[in-house]
Design an enzyme around this catalytic site. Structure first.
Site, PDB file in Angstrom:
ATOM      1  N   TYR A  33      53.841  39.588 -37.406  1.00  0.00           N
ATOM      2  CA  TYR A  33      54.756  38.492 -37.559  1.00  0.00           C
ATOM      3  C   TYR A  33      53.516  37.237 -37.880  1.00  0.00           C
ATOM      4  O   TYR A  33      52.446  37.461 -37.546  1.00  0.00           O
ATOM      5  CB  TYR A  33      55.690  37.946 -36.575  1.00  0.00           C
ATOM      6  CG  TYR A  33      55.226  37.552 -35.383  1.00  0.00           C
ATOM      7  CD1 TYR A  33      54.050  38.441 -34.427  1.00  0.00           C
ATOM      8  CD2 TYR A  33      55.329  36.310 -34.682  1.00  0.00           C
ATOM      9  CE1 TYR A  33      53.656  38.084 -33.226  1.00  0.00           C
ATOM     10  CE2 TYR A  33      54.487  35.836 -33.683  1.00  0.00           C
ATOM     11  CZ  TYR A  33      53.850  36.621 -32.737  1.00  0.00           C
ATOM     12  OH  TYR A  33      53.337  35.988 -31.494  1.00  0.00           O
ATOM     13  N   LYS A 149      48.390  40.616 -34.837  1.00  0.00           N
ATOM     14  CA  LYS A 149      49.689  39.704 -34.541  1.00  0.00           C
ATOM     15  C   LYS A 149      50.891  40.564 -34.518  1.00  0.00           C
ATOM     16  O   LYS A 149      51.617  40.586 -35.405  1.00  0.00           O
ATOM     17  CB  LYS A 149      49.761  38.574 -35.284  1.00  0.00           C
ATOM     18  CG  LYS A 149      50.509  37.416 -34.660  1.00  0.00           C
ATOM     19  CD  LYS A 149      50.216  36.088 -35.451  1.00  0.00           C
ATOM     20  CE  LYS A 149      51.268  35.033 -34.917  1.00  0.00           C
ATOM     21  NZ  LYS A 149      51.263  34.770 -33.335  1.00  0.00           N
ATOM     22  N   GLU A 182      44.253  34.497 -22.632  1.00  0.00           N
ATOM     23  CA  GLU A 182      44.852  33.609 -23.678  1.00  0.00           C
ATOM     24  C   GLU A 182      46.204  33.357 -22.933  1.00  0.00           C
ATOM     25  O   GLU A 182      46.592  33.980 -21.930  1.00  0.00           O
ATOM     26  CB  GLU A 182      44.848  34.040 -24.956  1.00  0.00           C
ATOM     27  CG  GLU A 182      45.632  35.160 -25.064  1.00  0.00           C
ATOM     28  CD  GLU A 182      45.829  35.752 -26.654  1.00  0.00           C
ATOM     29  OE1 GLU A 182      45.942  34.895 -27.675  1.00  0.00           O
ATOM     30  OE2 GLU A 182      45.750  36.969 -26.888  1.00  0.00           O
ATOM     31  N   LEU A 207      44.212  37.217 -29.380  1.00  0.00           N
ATOM     32  CA  LEU A 207      44.443  36.760 -31.055  1.00  0.00           C
ATOM     33  C   LEU A 207      43.601  35.516 -31.299  1.00  0.00           C
ATOM     34  O   LEU A 207      43.361  34.436 -30.687  1.00  0.00           O
ATOM     35  CB  LEU A 207      46.019  36.291 -30.883  1.00  0.00           C
ATOM     36  CG  LEU A 207      46.602  36.163 -32.506  1.00  0.00           C
ATOM     37  CD1 LEU A 207      46.674  37.532 -33.137  1.00  0.00           C
ATOM     38  CD2 LEU A 207      47.717  35.269 -32.407  1.00  0.00           C
TER      39      LEU A 207
END
Ligand code: PDD
Length: 287
Positions: A33, A149, A182, A207
């Site tokens: 996505y 992702k 993260e 990411l």
């Protein structure tokens, strides 16, 4: 207001929009996505999000469903039909619909494409940013390819829910060395005790945030000291400032970590200024 979604080639009413039960996204989270922020009806950081989309698809050997030019038309149409001035546009591409089998369908089937767009109340977002928000920390329990992702977001969803239940807006994953990786849907930053901007390097399993990359250009333009170095939870709690970046949150000051105030417990000057500069730059470069 009626909302519309793009599903495999056409726009349909949001309430009626549906994918097949054997879509590999639904069955196996076999898809990727992207999320673009929308300013004044235009896509922010457009090129960066496209580049990461093609990379995520290539890493999973999913065919590109259409050209960048064609996809740009679809994304803009989703923004237009949903009357979004400020908000987000969401794209999901899965490997497609095929009888359930873990291995890829052979021959390949066409990838399935869904696009939705929604408005964000920017005035409310600015009010929240001015107050600052909280994060909690959770053990890193995601897979080893967080650079893709992927729509496999169950650990992220559980972490975000844990944050909500503990009165925070975001969860920060912490690896076995005690270093922050993260956020559940954002990258993590601090202004450390020496005044340096610090965020984890992307060699690690995180990411590569597009907002993160764009903000680095802003930081370079301002001549601020920056280092791509991981930090511990203790360092973050003792930092001058903390903040998160992402297409959904832009640059958002964090004022509390696991209930411990960061700095004086108010959004710091660096994060506050970087938010304003990032938004200005993103608006100017949006397409
Ligand atoms: N999330 N890390 C994770 C795990 C993310 O899910 C995101 C974005 C980011 C920041 O990436 P970017 O700056 O490219 O948005 C970092 C999107 C917004 C989401 O899941 O809705």
């Amino acid at each position: 207001m009626s909302r519309f979604a793009y599903v495999n080639g056409r726009f349909v009413r949001h309430g009626q929009a549906a994918v097949h039960i054997e879509d590999r996204g639904y069955q196996l989270a076999d898809g990727v996505y992207e999320v673009w922020a929308v300013f004044d009806g235009k896509l922010a950081d457009a090129a960066g999000h496209f580049t990461r989309l093609w990379r995520s698809l290539d890493e999973l050997q999913i065919a590109h469903p259409m050209s960048q030019a064609a996809l740009t038309v679809v994304l803009r149409e989703a923004v237009r039909r949903n009357k979004v001035r400020d908000g987000l546009v969401y794209l999901q591409v899965t490997r497609g619909v095929a009888p359930r089998d873990h291995a890829f369908p052979n021959p390949a089937v066409p990838p399935a494409v869904v696009v939705t767009a929604k408005s964000v109340d920017r005035a409310a977002a600015e009010a929240k940013a001015a107050r600052g928000l909280s994060v909690v920390t959770v053990p890193e329990n995601r897979w080893g390819r967080c650079d893709i992702k992927s729509i496999g977001l169950l650990p992220n969803a559980l972490a975000k829910q844990a944050a909500r239940q503990r009165g925070a807006v975001e969860a920060w994953f912490v690896d076995e060395l005690g270093l922050v990786t993260e956020g559940a849907s954002s990258n993590a930053w601090i202004v450390d005790s020496e005044g340096r901007l610090r965020t984890r390097d992307t060699q690690a399993n995180i990411l590569r945030g597009i907002t993160r990359t764009s903000l680095m250009e802003v930081i370079a333009g301002e001549g601020l000291p920056i280092t791509e170095q991981p930090f511990t939870v203790e360092e973050a709690k003792a930092a001058r400032e903390a903040f998160i970046t992402g297409a959904g949150t832009l640059v958002l000051p964090i004022v509390s970590i696991d209930g411990v105030a960061v700095g004086d417990g108010k959004p710091g000057p660096v994060a506050t200024r970087l938010r304003a500069l990032y938004i200005q730059r993103a608006k100017e470069a949006a397409i």
